[in-house]
Design a protein around this motif. Structure first.
Motif, short mmCIF file in Angstrom:
data_model
loop_
_atom_site.label_atom_id
_atom_site.label_comp_id
_atom_site.label_asym_id
_atom_site.label_seq_id
_atom_site.Cartn_x
_atom_site.Cartn_y
_atom_site.Cartn_z
N CYS A 180 16.37 50.40 55.51
CA CYS A 180 16.80 49.12 54.94
C CYS A 180 18.27 48.88 55.24
N THR A 181 18.62 47.62 55.43
CA THR A 181 20.02 47.22 55.52
C THR A 181 20.38 46.46 54.25
N TRP A 182 21.69 46.25 54.04
CA TRP A 182 22.18 45.63 52.82
C TRP A 182 22.87 44.31 53.12
N ALA A 183 22.61 43.32 52.24
CA ALA A 183 23.27 42.02 52.36
C ALA A 183 23.86 41.64 51.01
N VAL A 184 25.05 41.05 51.02
CA VAL A 184 25.71 40.59 49.80
C VAL A 184 26.25 39.19 50.05
N SER A 185 26.61 38.51 48.96
CA SER A 185 27.19 37.18 49.09
C SER A 185 28.67 37.28 49.45
N LYS A 186 29.21 36.19 49.95
CA LYS A 186 30.63 36.15 50.28
C LYS A 186 31.47 36.34 49.02
N GLU A 187 31.03 35.77 47.91
CA GLU A 187 31.73 35.94 46.63
C GLU A 187 31.75 37.41 46.22
N PHE A 188 30.61 38.07 46.35
CA PHE A 188 30.54 39.49 45.98
C PHE A 188 31.47 40.32 46.84
N ALA A 189 31.45 40.10 48.15
CA ALA A 189 32.28 40.89 49.07
C ALA A 189 33.75 40.75 48.71
N LYS A 190 34.19 39.55 48.37
CA LYS A 190 35.58 39.33 48.01
C LYS A 190 35.93 40.06 46.71
N ASP A 191 35.03 40.00 45.72
CA ASP A 191 35.28 40.66 44.45
C ASP A 191 35.34 42.18 44.62
N TRP A 192 34.41 42.73 45.38
CA TRP A 192 34.33 44.18 45.57
C TRP A 192 35.59 44.72 46.26
N THR A 193 36.00 44.06 47.32
CA THR A 193 37.17 44.54 48.07
C THR A 193 38.47 44.26 47.33
N THR A 194 38.49 43.24 46.44
CA THR A 194 39.68 43.00 45.62
C THR A 194 39.97 44.20 44.72
N TRP A 195 38.91 44.88 44.31
CA TRP A 195 39.06 46.08 43.49
C TRP A 195 39.35 47.32 44.35
N LYS A 196 39.59 47.11 45.62
CA LYS A 196 39.88 48.19 46.57
C LYS A 196 38.75 49.22 46.62
N LEU A 197 37.53 48.70 46.69
CA LEU A 197 36.35 49.53 46.90
C LEU A 197 35.84 49.28 48.32
N GLY A 198 35.31 50.33 48.93
CA GLY A 198 34.92 50.24 50.33
C GLY A 198 33.65 49.43 50.54
N PRO A 199 33.62 48.57 51.55
CA PRO A 199 32.42 47.79 51.87
C PRO A 199 31.26 48.71 52.24
N PHE A 200 30.09 48.43 51.69
CA PHE A 200 28.91 49.25 51.94
C PHE A 200 27.80 48.44 52.59
N TRP A 201 27.99 47.14 52.75
CA TRP A 201 26.94 46.25 53.21
C TRP A 201 26.96 46.11 54.73
N ASP A 202 25.83 45.59 55.25
CA ASP A 202 25.70 45.33 56.68
C ASP A 202 25.90 43.85 57.01
N LEU A 203 25.73 42.99 55.99
CA LEU A 203 25.77 41.55 56.24
C LEU A 203 26.36 40.82 55.03
N VAL A 204 27.27 39.86 55.28
CA VAL A 204 27.81 38.99 54.24
C VAL A 204 27.24 37.60 54.46
N VAL A 205 26.62 37.05 53.42
CA VAL A 205 25.91 35.76 53.51
C VAL A 205 26.69 34.70 52.75
N PRO A 206 26.85 33.48 53.30
CA PRO A 206 27.49 32.39 52.55
C PRO A 206 26.82 32.20 51.19
N ASN A 207 27.61 31.83 50.18
CA ASN A 207 27.13 31.82 48.80
C ASN A 207 25.87 30.96 48.60
#
Length: 298
Positions: A180-207
């Motif tokens: 399986c691959t992982w997809a997250v929303s653009k909002e989620f990706a911004k929130d996750w990386t703002t907390w200085k956590l490493g990206p784990f997803w394969d795809l960022v999808v527009p909200n």
């Protein structure tokens, strides 16, 4: 027993050196290296004919870097800012710096500086890439499995950050092993990386597209997600994930093995490090000298 290596990281290696004793100048001037470790300092003194049994540490102003003899006594300079200083920096001409023909690996006190963290993160990235390459590939007859993840950092905290991570990271390994691959929303990706956590997803999808896909997606088999809900933490597209499959995976050699190159995963160690790597790289040591700290929870 002492581990010689862990994976591709060599922990112990044989080294053969000679020692010298300087009347003036520094080890660097003599194309040698200062001795900065206590046991090696004692060994060097004995090899050079000095009969010493103790090694006091000196923090005064006038001292060379590392190991030196003053009269009949052996001393270790303890100030890190004396790096590169030799006998000429000392007022007492009876002092003689001891040097080694080989460089000494720095002795870790458990603290990793930014460069060490960066090197470790590079190793983790390579290791996780190797782990992924060893996972079974999806069947060409089926549409690809995609995990749609929605649980934000604030939801991790609300449910108990440590406990949630303890479920999240092994699930990441299981889903990857299940092709399986992982997809997250653009909002989620911004929130996750703002907390200085490493990206784990394969795809960022527009909200807007994310909302539509998440609404249309199915549950991830019979996986138990009640701990994380509400809100629903994840949905899946074309999922073959299951409670039975996850249970079998986390007790299998594929998850509990040595990791690459001979295994697949070494538990969730690399995955945890990848998640918290950006935070570790952002930290700064508060002092230049050794210190002790007490963490109080209330």
């Amino acid at each position: 027993w002492v581990a010689i290596s862990v994976g591709n990281t060599v922990l112990l290696r044989h080294r053969s050196v000679t020692y010298s004793q300087l009347l003036d100048g520094s080890c660097t001037d003599a194309a040698s290296f200062p001795i900065i470790e206590g046991t090696a300092c004692l060994a060097a003194a004995l090899a050079l004919g000095h009969h010493v049994e103790r090694l006091p540490s000196f923090k005064g102003k006038d001292q060379p870097e590392g190991c030196y003899i003053q009269g009949s006594e052996l001393w270790m300079g303890s100030k890190t800012r004396k790096r590169g200083h030799g006998i000429l920096w000392m007022q007492n001409s009876s002092s003689e710096q001891l040097c080694s023909s080989g460089r000494y690996a720095s002795i870790s006190d458990g603290y990793m500086d930014q460069q060490e963290v960066a090197n470790r993160m590079k190793q983790v990235t390579q290791s996780l890439s190797a782990s992924k390459s060893k996972c079974p590939s999806g069947s060409p007859q089926h549409n690809p499995c995609i995990v749609l993840w929605s649980l934000h950092v604030r939801d991790f905290v609300r449910k108990g950050f440590g406990a949630t991570m303890g479920l999240f990271e092994p699930f990441r390994a299981y889903s990857t092993y299940s092709a399986c691959t992982w997809a997250v929303s653009k909002e989620f990706a911004k929130d996750w990386t703002t907390w200085k956590l490493g990206p784990f997803w394969d795809l960022v999808v527009p909200n807007d597209q994310w909302q539509a896909r998440f609404a249309a997606a199915s549950t991830c088999g019979d996986l138990k997600v009640s701990f994380w809900s509400p809100p629903p933490p994840l949905k899946c597209e074309n999922s073959l994930l299951s409670v039975q499959g996850q249970g079998a995976f986390v007790t299998s050699p594929a998850y509990n093995g040595p990791g690459p190159p001979t295994g697949v995963f070494n538990g969730a160690y690399d995955i945890y490090t990848q998640t918290f790597g950006p935070r570790l790289q952002a930290y700064r040591t508060p002092f230049t000298e050794a210190y002790a700290a007490i963490h109080i929870r209330h």
